[in-house]
Enzyme design. Structure first.
Site, mmCIF file in Angstrom:
data_model
loop_
_atom_site.group_PDB
_atom_site.id
_atom_site.type_symbol
_atom_site.label_atom_id
_atom_site.label_comp_id
_atom_site.label_asym_id
_atom_site.label_seq_id
_atom_site.Cartn_x
_atom_site.Cartn_y
_atom_site.Cartn_z
ATOM 1 N N CYS A 383 33.070 40.274 38.854
ATOM 2 C CA CYS A 383 32.383 40.785 40.050
ATOM 3 C C CYS A 383 31.450 41.940 39.671
ATOM 4 O O CYS A 383 30.428 41.682 39.045
ATOM 5 C CB CYS A 383 33.397 41.138 41.134
ATOM 6 N N HIS A 509 36.658 36.204 41.514
ATOM 7 C CA HIS A 509 37.834 36.883 40.954
ATOM 8 C C HIS A 509 38.861 35.869 40.444
ATOM 9 O O HIS A 509 39.748 35.467 41.210
ATOM 10 C CB HIS A 509 38.488 37.757 42.035
ATOM 11 N N GLU A 511 41.296 36.399 38.664
ATOM 12 C CA GLU A 511 42.633 37.006 38.604
ATOM 13 C C GLU A 511 43.493 36.693 39.831
ATOM 14 O O GLU A 511 44.713 36.731 39.749
ATOM 15 C CB GLU A 511 42.518 38.523 38.408
HETATM 16 N N1 GLN Z 1 30.253 46.098 44.771
HETATM 17 C C1 GLN Z 1 29.905 44.768 44.370
HETATM 18 C C2 GLN Z 1 29.500 43.904 45.549
HETATM 19 O O1 GLN Z 1 29.836 44.193 46.682
HETATM 20 C C3 GLN Z 1 31.014 44.117 43.571
HETATM 21 C C4 GLN Z 1 32.245 43.884 44.360
HETATM 22 C C5 GLN Z 1 33.476 43.618 43.518
HETATM 23 O O2 GLN Z 1 33.487 43.955 42.316
HETATM 24 N N2 GLN Z 1 34.539 43.089 44.124
HETATM 25 O O3 GLN Z 1 28.876 42.908 45.366
#
Ligand code: GLN
Length: 537
Positions: A383, A509, A511
């Site tokens: 992310c 994600h 994970e």
């Molecule tokens: N802040 C970033 C976004 O909103 C990444 C979010 C995250 O790492 N879950 O896209």
């Protein structure tokens, strides 16, 4: 089974005794006897969900397939049971009240005075029973957050009291307490447990099983003492001794016969044998590693391990399957800014740059990516970690010096990461991100395809920003490729480099989907690459 049985898990004496792990372990054991089980968590705080909480408050926010932002205990439930959970599996006081107040505004209470009892307690009860609907589960295990005696948890305990009264032995209460060891006296003490059960009794609930968390084994004298003072059978006093790993707990609970005691008390015959062979194989591998590798986790919440719970557990799963002990070097992204990547990352065999929000530590994350890229260290960016990889490549390889994400600089000339189109009109913060599972098409002849070995996957998301595909051609020309694309909206979900042993950035994600039964391929292959790197050193 003819109908669903409801098991409540309450906690006494202190928080952090591991109700989530006991609940997940019981679920695992019942599941291993062929029962269908789901687990639910009630959180007594007023937030509608933990999505708006910062990780310092309650650790990681776990995201389900259906896009619910939930308590991290749901991650344990999924990792243990390998069954997906949903919004219905995590209810907060805020959500209960919101629903009651919305009904009141619609006039659904027909003019009656809306009160904690019966309206709030009915709402709580219906959230439990919802999971038992159509008998889709044999057991619904409901963990009640907080500790008995908290003002906040009173309506939940009252709902349990009512359900126990209404449903008899279709409802069972397990109370988890602490039996502390007093070093000066050289003794384990049962008094806090007695007091905690008294408090539960004052609220009208007699627990059926006492699970006693302890640092030392409970002898039969202590078990009998707890049984006598707490009105349960000695066989219903279950020892929960400190374990080396949370994954030992199902085995310890089996030795303590927690599952058969539960079945006996809810009148379900113990017919099927327990099949927990695969779990034992996992533990065997976990405890007898052939390799040892060090992987850096770069993030801004590293002082708080719960903030990266699912990532750390994914490494446990991936480590076991690769027969490797993984030592995680927790690296604070702000320190990378002040002390430099070389000093903090030197010697690791893999670098993971963590998800996150906000500007603090972002330049450290970007430097960590650069270090991994230039030194050919296996890299996984999740992310914000993936977005950092994109920014790093734009700045240091493509030459777009001021490239950034508009999350951190909305005036940048090179917004290589930008707000998603449908996020631009949103102003509220709760539950408004791109959340939950979305499909992603994977290009063949890519690291992503070698990793997943399929061309279509579904992964869970939690973000507002994305790769700005206006720059895609420039990136691909310079050597960073988009190998995973959301087919409907054409969003870039995976980026990778070809001239690197293992470099992958994922917008989603992975994970959240790694379980003991199914370690996530991205982590499995990343760890494998780290072992290769380590062995080649
Ligand atoms: N802040 C970033 C976004 O909103 C990444 C979010 C995250 O790492 N879950 O896209």
């Amino acid at each position: 089974m003819a109908h669903t049985k409801f098991i409540f898990v309450t906690g006494g004496v202190t928080s952090s005794l591991g109700k989530g792990i006991i609940s997940a372990s019981l679920a695992k054991l019942l599941q291993s006897r062929g029962f269908k089980v789901t687990i639910q968590k009630f959180d007594p705080y007023i937030n509608i969900d933990p999505g708006t909480l910062n990780p310092y408050e309650h650790g990681e926010c776990y995201v389900t397939e259906d896009g619910a932002e939930t308590d991290l205990d749901l991650g344990h439930y999924e990792r243990f049971s390998n069954e997906p959970t949903s919004q219905a599996n995590n209810i907060t006081t805020g959500r209960i009240y919101l629903s009651v107040i919305e009904k009141e505004r619609k006039g659904e209470y027909l003019g009656s005075t809306v009160q904690v009892i019966p309206h709030i307690t009915d709402e709580i009860k219906s959230s439990v029973k919802l999971l038992g609907r159509k008998n889709q589960y044999d057991f619904v295990i409901t963990e009640i957050g907080g500790t008995v005696g908290d003002i906040e948890s009173l309506p939940y305990i009252e709902a349990v009291r009512q359900m126990k009264w209404e449903m008899g032995n279709d409802v069972l209460v397990i109370h988890l307490t602490l039996v502390p060891y007093l070093a000066a006296a050289g003794e384990l003490k049962t008094k806090p447990t007695q007091h905690s059960v008294k408090m539960l009794l004052e609220q009208g609930v007699q627990p059926d099983i006492i699970v006693a968390r302890t640092e030392h084994p409970l002898n039969s004298h202590l078990r009998e003492k707890i049984a006598r003072f707490c009105n349960v059978a000695p066989s219903s006093v279950i020892e929960s001794i400190d374990a080396e790993s949370i994954y030992d707990v199902p085995i310890l609970m089996r030795q303590e016969k927690l599952d058969t005691e539960v079945l006996k008390l809810v009148n379900v015959p113990v017919e099927n044998d327990l099949d927990i062979y695969n779990w034992e194989i996992f533990l065997e591998k976990l405890k007898n590693p052939k390799f040892e590798v060090e992987i850096a986790l770069v993030g801004k919440y590293v002082e708080l391990k719960d903030a990266y719970k699912s990532i750390l557990e994914s490494f446990v799963h991936a480590g076991a399957i690769n027969e490797a002990k993984i030592n995680i070097r927790l690296v604070h992204s702000e320190l990378v800014e002040s002390e430099g990547a070389e000093k903090l990352l030197n010697g690791v065999s893999g670098i993971l740059v963590a998800p996150g929000f906000g500007e603090r530590g972002i330049e450290g994350k970007i430097s960590a990516v650069r270090y991994a890229r230039e030194n050919k260290i296996p890299f996984l960016g999740i992310c914000l970690g993936m977005q950092s990889a994109v920014i790093e490549y734009a700045r240091n390889v493509i030459g777009l010096k001021e490239a950034h994400s508009t999350e951190f600089n909305d005036k940048t000339n090179f917004p290589v990461i930008d707000l998603m189109e449908d996020q631009k009109k949103i102003s509220g913060l709760g539950g408004t991100m791109r959340l939950g599972a979305y499909p992603c098409k994977i290009k063949t002849d890519s690291l992503a395809f070698n990793t997943y070995e399929v061309s279509e996957i579904r992964e869970r998301h939690r973000h507002r920003f994305e790769f700005n595909d206006h720059y895609l051609a420039q990136f691909e020309k310079a050597g960073m490729f988009a190998t995973g694309i959301n087919p409907k909206e054409n969003l870039v979900e995976i980026v990778e480099l070809k001239d690197h042993p293992w470099f992958m950035g994922v917008q989603f994600h992975p994970e959240y989907k790694s379980t003991v039964a199914k370690p996530h391929p991205v982590f499995v292959k990343f760890v494998k690459a780290a072992i290769t790197k380590q062995e080649g050193k």
